[in-house]
Design a protein around this motif. Structure first.
Motif, PDB file in Angstrom:
ATOM      1  N   ALA A 292      -4.897  13.699   3.593  1.00 39.05           N
ATOM      2  CA  ALA A 292      -4.185  12.998   2.629  1.00 39.05           C
ATOM      3  C   ALA A 292      -2.899  13.212   2.100  1.00 39.05           C
ATOM      4  CB  ALA A 292      -5.101  12.842   1.440  1.00 39.05           C
ATOM      5  N   LEU A 293      -2.057  12.032   1.966  1.00 35.47           N
ATOM      6  CA  LEU A 293      -0.904  11.954   1.688  1.00 35.47           C
ATOM      7  C   LEU A 293      -0.616  11.206   0.590  1.00 35.47           C
ATOM      8  CD1 LEU A 293       2.211  12.585   2.723  1.00 35.47           C
ATOM      9  CD2 LEU A 293       2.521  10.598   3.528  1.00 35.47           C
ATOM     10  N   ASP A 294      -0.422  12.019  -0.777  1.00 32.20           N
ATOM     11  CA  ASP A 294      -0.402  11.321  -2.025  1.00 32.20           C
ATOM     12  C   ASP A 294       1.076  10.739  -2.281  1.00 32.20           C
ATOM     13  OD1 ASP A 294      -2.192  14.259  -3.285  1.00 32.20           O
ATOM     14  OD2 ASP A 294      -3.091  12.263  -2.429  1.00 32.20           O
ATOM     15  N   GLY A 295       1.031   9.789  -3.364  1.00 33.05           N
ATOM     16  CA  GLY A 295       2.146   9.409  -3.564  1.00 33.05           C
ATOM     17  C   GLY A 295       3.263   9.799  -3.814  1.00 33.05           C
ATOM     18  N   ASP A 296       3.139  11.149  -4.416  1.00 31.22           N
ATOM     19  CA  ASP A 296       4.337  12.012  -4.481  1.00 31.22           C
ATOM     20  C   ASP A 296       4.875  12.880  -3.308  1.00 31.22           C
ATOM     21  OD1 ASP A 296       2.447  14.789  -6.252  1.00 31.22           O
ATOM     22  OD2 ASP A 296       2.166  14.011  -4.271  1.00 31.22           O
TER      23      ASP A 296
ATOM     24  N   ILE B 149       0.807  -1.289   0.064  1.00 30.72           N
ATOM     25  CA  ILE B 149      -0.093  -0.057   0.075  1.00 30.72           C
ATOM     26  C   ILE B 149       0.953   1.172   0.036  1.00 30.72           C
ATOM     27  CG2 ILE B 149      -1.669   1.466   1.578  1.00 30.72           C
ATOM     28  CD1 ILE B 149      -3.144  -1.014   2.288  1.00 30.72           C
ATOM     29  N   PHE B 150       1.986   1.252   0.810  1.00 32.46           N
ATOM     30  CA  PHE B 150       2.674   2.467   0.795  1.00 32.46           C
ATOM     31  C   PHE B 150       3.507   2.751  -0.324  1.00 32.46           C
ATOM     32  CE2 PHE B 150       2.411   4.479   5.113  1.00 32.46           C
ATOM     33  CZ  PHE B 150       1.705   3.340   5.832  1.00 32.46           C
ATOM     34  N   ASP B 151       3.798   1.643  -1.068  1.00 36.13           N
ATOM     35  CA  ASP B 151       4.782   1.724  -2.189  1.00 36.13           C
ATOM     36  C   ASP B 151       3.733   2.007  -3.388  1.00 36.13           C
ATOM     37  OD1 ASP B 151       6.937  -0.984  -1.730  1.00 36.13           O
ATOM     38  OD2 ASP B 151       6.877   1.209  -1.204  1.00 36.13           O
ATOM     39  N   ASN B 152       2.293   1.938  -3.508  1.00 37.74           N
ATOM     40  CA  ASN B 152       1.506   1.985  -4.617  1.00 37.74           C
ATOM     41  C   ASN B 152       0.364   2.963  -4.627  1.00 37.74           C
ATOM     42  OD1 ASN B 152       2.740  -0.360  -6.639  1.00 37.74           O
ATOM     43  ND2 ASN B 152       2.603  -1.193  -4.614  1.00 37.74           N
ATOM     44  N   CYS B 153       0.075   3.105  -3.255  1.00 38.60           N
ATOM     45  CA  CYS B 153      -0.970   3.971  -2.974  1.00 38.60           C
ATOM     46  C   CYS B 153      -1.001   5.251  -2.337  1.00 38.60           C
ATOM     47  CB  CYS B 153      -2.264   3.455  -2.192  1.00 38.60           C
ATOM     48  SG  CYS B 153      -2.363   1.560  -2.764  1.00 38.60           S
ATOM     49  N   GLY B 154      -1.918   6.274  -2.538  1.00 39.59           N
ATOM     50  CA  GLY B 154      -2.104   7.384  -1.934  1.00 39.59           C
ATOM     51  C   GLY B 154      -2.846   6.856  -0.478  1.00 39.59           C
ATOM     52  N   MET B 155      -2.565   7.783   0.565  1.00 33.35           N
ATOM     53  CA  MET B 155      -3.400   7.340   1.760  1.00 33.35           C
ATOM     54  C   MET B 155      -3.944   8.531   2.254  1.00 33.35           C
ATOM     55  SD  MET B 155      -0.886   4.434   3.256  1.00 33.35           S
ATOM     56  CE  MET B 155      -2.230   3.971   4.409  1.00 33.35           C
ATOM     57  N   GLY B 156      -4.952   8.455   3.093  1.00 36.27           N
ATOM     58  CA  GLY B 156      -5.604   9.584   3.910  1.00 36.27           C
ATOM     59  C   GLY B 156      -6.466   9.097   4.888  1.00 36.27           C
ATOM     60  N   TRP B 157      -7.050  10.263   5.416  1.00 41.58           N
ATOM     61  CA  TRP B 157      -7.947  10.153   6.585  1.00 41.58           C
ATOM     62  C   TRP B 157      -9.106  10.761   6.286  1.00 41.58           C
ATOM     63  CZ3 TRP B 157      -6.743   7.033  10.693  1.00 41.58           C
ATOM     64  CH2 TRP B 157      -5.509   6.786  11.090  1.00 41.58           C
ATOM     65  N   TYR B 158     -10.399  10.130   6.801  1.00 41.17           N
ATOM     66  CA  TYR B 158     -11.801  10.659   6.586  1.00 41.17           C
ATOM     67  C   TYR B 158     -12.338  10.603   7.972  1.00 41.17           C
ATOM     68  CZ  TYR B 158     -11.701  10.688   1.467  1.00 41.17           C
ATOM     69  OH  TYR B 158     -11.279  10.940   0.240  1.00 41.17           O
ATOM     70  N   ARG B 159     -13.398  11.211   8.211  1.00 43.11           N
ATOM     71  CA  ARG B 159     -14.369  11.129   9.375  1.00 43.11           C
ATOM     72  C   ARG B 159     -15.882  11.018   9.050  1.00 43.11           C
ATOM     73  NH1 ARG B 159     -12.649  16.879  12.326  1.00 43.11           N
ATOM     74  NH2 ARG B 159     -13.814  18.108  10.994  1.00 43.11           N
ATOM     75  N   GLN B 160     -16.666  10.466   9.997  1.00 40.82           N
ATOM     76  CA  GLN B 160     -17.948  10.547   9.816  1.00 40.82           C
ATOM     77  C   GLN B 160     -18.628  10.614  11.110  1.00 40.82           C
ATOM     78  OE1 GLN B 160     -19.186   6.916   7.662  1.00 40.82           O
ATOM     79  NE2 GLN B 160     -21.169   7.978   6.721  1.00 40.82           N
ATOM     80  N   THR B 161     -19.634  11.184  11.137  1.00 35.64           N
ATOM     81  CA  THR B 161     -20.515  11.335  12.280  1.00 35.64           C
ATOM     82  C   THR B 161     -21.968  10.766  12.165  1.00 35.64           C
ATOM     83  OG1 THR B 161     -21.050  13.641  11.834  1.00 35.64           O
ATOM     84  CG2 THR B 161     -19.325  13.261  13.493  1.00 35.64           C
ATOM     85  N   PRO B 162     -22.613  10.237  12.768  1.00 32.65           N
ATOM     86  CA  PRO B 162     -23.920   9.575  12.445  1.00 32.65           C
ATOM     87  C   PRO B 162     -24.942  10.647  11.855  1.00 32.65           C
ATOM     88  CG  PRO B 162     -23.527   9.442  14.931  1.00 32.65           C
ATOM     89  CD  PRO B 162     -22.325  10.006  14.395  1.00 32.65           C
TER      90      PRO B 162
ATOM     91  N   GLY C 122      -8.445   0.285  -6.684  1.00 30.53           N
ATOM     92  CA  GLY C 122      -9.615   0.472  -6.013  1.00 30.53           C
ATOM     93  C   GLY C 122      -9.359   1.144  -4.728  1.00 30.53           C
ATOM     94  N   ASN C 123     -10.402   1.935  -4.114  1.00 29.76           N
ATOM     95  CA  ASN C 123      -9.954   2.391  -2.984  1.00 29.76           C
ATOM     96  C   ASN C 123     -10.490   1.438  -1.706  1.00 29.76           C
ATOM     97  OD1 ASN C 123      -9.457   4.701  -4.288  1.00 29.76           O
ATOM     98  ND2 ASN C 123     -11.604   5.612  -4.283  1.00 29.76           N
ATOM     99  N   TYR C 124      -9.534   1.653  -0.674  1.00 29.85           N
ATOM    100  CA  TYR C 124      -9.817   0.664   0.632  1.00 29.85           C
ATOM    101  C   TYR C 124      -9.899   1.599   1.729  1.00 29.85           C
ATOM    102  CZ  TYR C 124      -8.155  -2.394  -3.062  1.00 29.85           C
ATOM    103  OH  TYR C 124      -7.899  -2.954  -4.162  1.00 29.85           O
ATOM    104  N   TRP C 125     -10.555   0.738   2.800  1.00 33.21           N
ATOM    105  CA  TRP C 125     -11.012   1.488   3.937  1.00 33.21           C
ATOM    106  C   TRP C 125     -10.653   0.580   5.293  1.00 33.21           C
ATOM    107  CZ3 TRP C 125     -12.656   6.499   3.836  1.00 33.21           C
ATOM    108  CH2 TRP C 125     -12.945   6.944   2.582  1.00 33.21           C
ATOM    109  N   GLY C 126     -10.188   1.159   6.448  1.00 34.69           N
ATOM    110  CA  GLY C 126     -10.087   0.615   7.754  1.00 34.69           C
ATOM    111  C   GLY C 126     -11.417   0.414   8.300  1.00 34.69           C
ATOM    112  N   GLN C 127     -11.611   0.021   9.615  1.00 37.14           N
ATOM    113  CA  GLN C 127     -12.668  -0.248  10.340  1.00 37.14           C
ATOM    114  C   GLN C 127     -13.274   0.904  11.084  1.00 37.14           C
ATOM    115  OE1 GLN C 127     -10.103  -1.062  11.641  1.00 37.14           O
ATOM    116  NE2 GLN C 127     -10.222  -0.574  13.488  1.00 37.14           N
ATOM    117  N   GLY C 128     -12.420   2.018  11.177  1.00 38.22           N
ATOM    118  CA  GLY C 128     -12.532   3.060  11.957  1.00 38.22           C
ATOM    119  C   GLY C 128     -12.194   3.195  13.534  1.00 38.22           C
ATOM    120  N   THR C 129     -11.858   4.267  13.737  1.00 39.34           N
ATOM    121  CA  THR C 129     -11.668   4.267  15.322  1.00 39.34           C
ATOM    122  C   THR C 129     -12.282   5.583  15.749  1.00 39.34           C
ATOM    123  OG1 THR C 129      -9.918   4.461  16.946  1.00 39.34           O
ATOM    124  CG2 THR C 129      -9.591   5.609  14.979  1.00 39.34           C
ATOM    125  N   GLN C 130     -12.814   5.455  16.848  1.00 38.94           N
ATOM    126  CA  GLN C 130     -13.845   6.479  17.545  1.00 38.94           C
ATOM    127  C   GLN C 130     -12.952   7.592  18.372  1.00 38.94           C
ATOM    128  OE1 GLN C 130     -17.280   6.909  17.514  1.00 38.94           O
ATOM    129  NE2 GLN C 130     -16.792   9.039  18.174  1.00 38.94           N
TER     130      GLN C 130
END
Length: 113
Positions: free
Chosen positions: A50-54, A28-41, A100-108
Motif C-alpha cells: 500500500a501507498l498511503d496518502g502521506d 483518487i490520487f489526490d484523496n485516497c490511499g492506494m494499494g494492491w491485494y491478491r487472491q487465489t481460489p 469507501g473502498n474501491y477495487w479494480g477488476q483484477g489481473t491474473q
C-alpha cells in the motif's frame, strides 16, 4: 464514478519479473490511499502493498515487491521481482477513500516452476 483499471499481468517462470499498473482518476490520487491485494481460489483476498496518502509504503512481500506511482500519469505500479510459484494469484488494485473502498477488476499473475 471511481474506476480502477489494472494491467500488466501474465505468465512468467519462477524467478522472473512483472510490473503491474493501475490507472485511476486524479481524484483518487489526490484523496485516497492506494494499494494492491491478491487472491487465489478458495482463499481470502490478502494484502500485498500500500501507498498511503502521506507517502508511507507498507509491504507484505518485503524485498521482492515495490509499490510506486506516477502521479503525473495517474498510475499506480507494483514491481514484482524474483517471482515464486506461490505468488500466483489474481492481483487487485484498491483505493481507500473517505467515500469507501474501491477495487479494480483484477489481473491474473501466473508463475510457473
Amino acid at each position: 464514478q471511481v474506476q480502477l483499471q489494472e494491467s500488466g499481468g501474465g505468465s512468467v517462470p519462477a524467478g522472473g519479473s512483472l510490473k503491474l499498473s493501475c490507472a485511476a482518476s486524479r481524484w483518487i490520487f489526490d484523496n485516497c490511499g492506494m494499494g494492491w491485494y491478491r487472491q487465489t481460489p478458495g482463499k481470502e483476498r490478502e494484502f500485498v502493498s500500500a501507498l498511503d496518502g502521506d507517502g508511507t509504503r507498507r509491504n507484505f512481500v518485503k524485498g521482492r515487491f515495490t509499490i510506486s506511482q506516477d502521479y503525473a500519469k495517474n498510475v499506480l505500479f507494483l514491481q514484482m521481482k524474483t517471482l515464486k510459484t506461490e505468488d500466483t494469484a489474481v492481483y487487485y488494485c484498491a483505493a481507500y477513500c473517505t467515500t469507501g473502498n474501491y477495487w479494480g477488476q483484477g489481473t491474473q499473475v501466473t508463475v510457473s516452476s
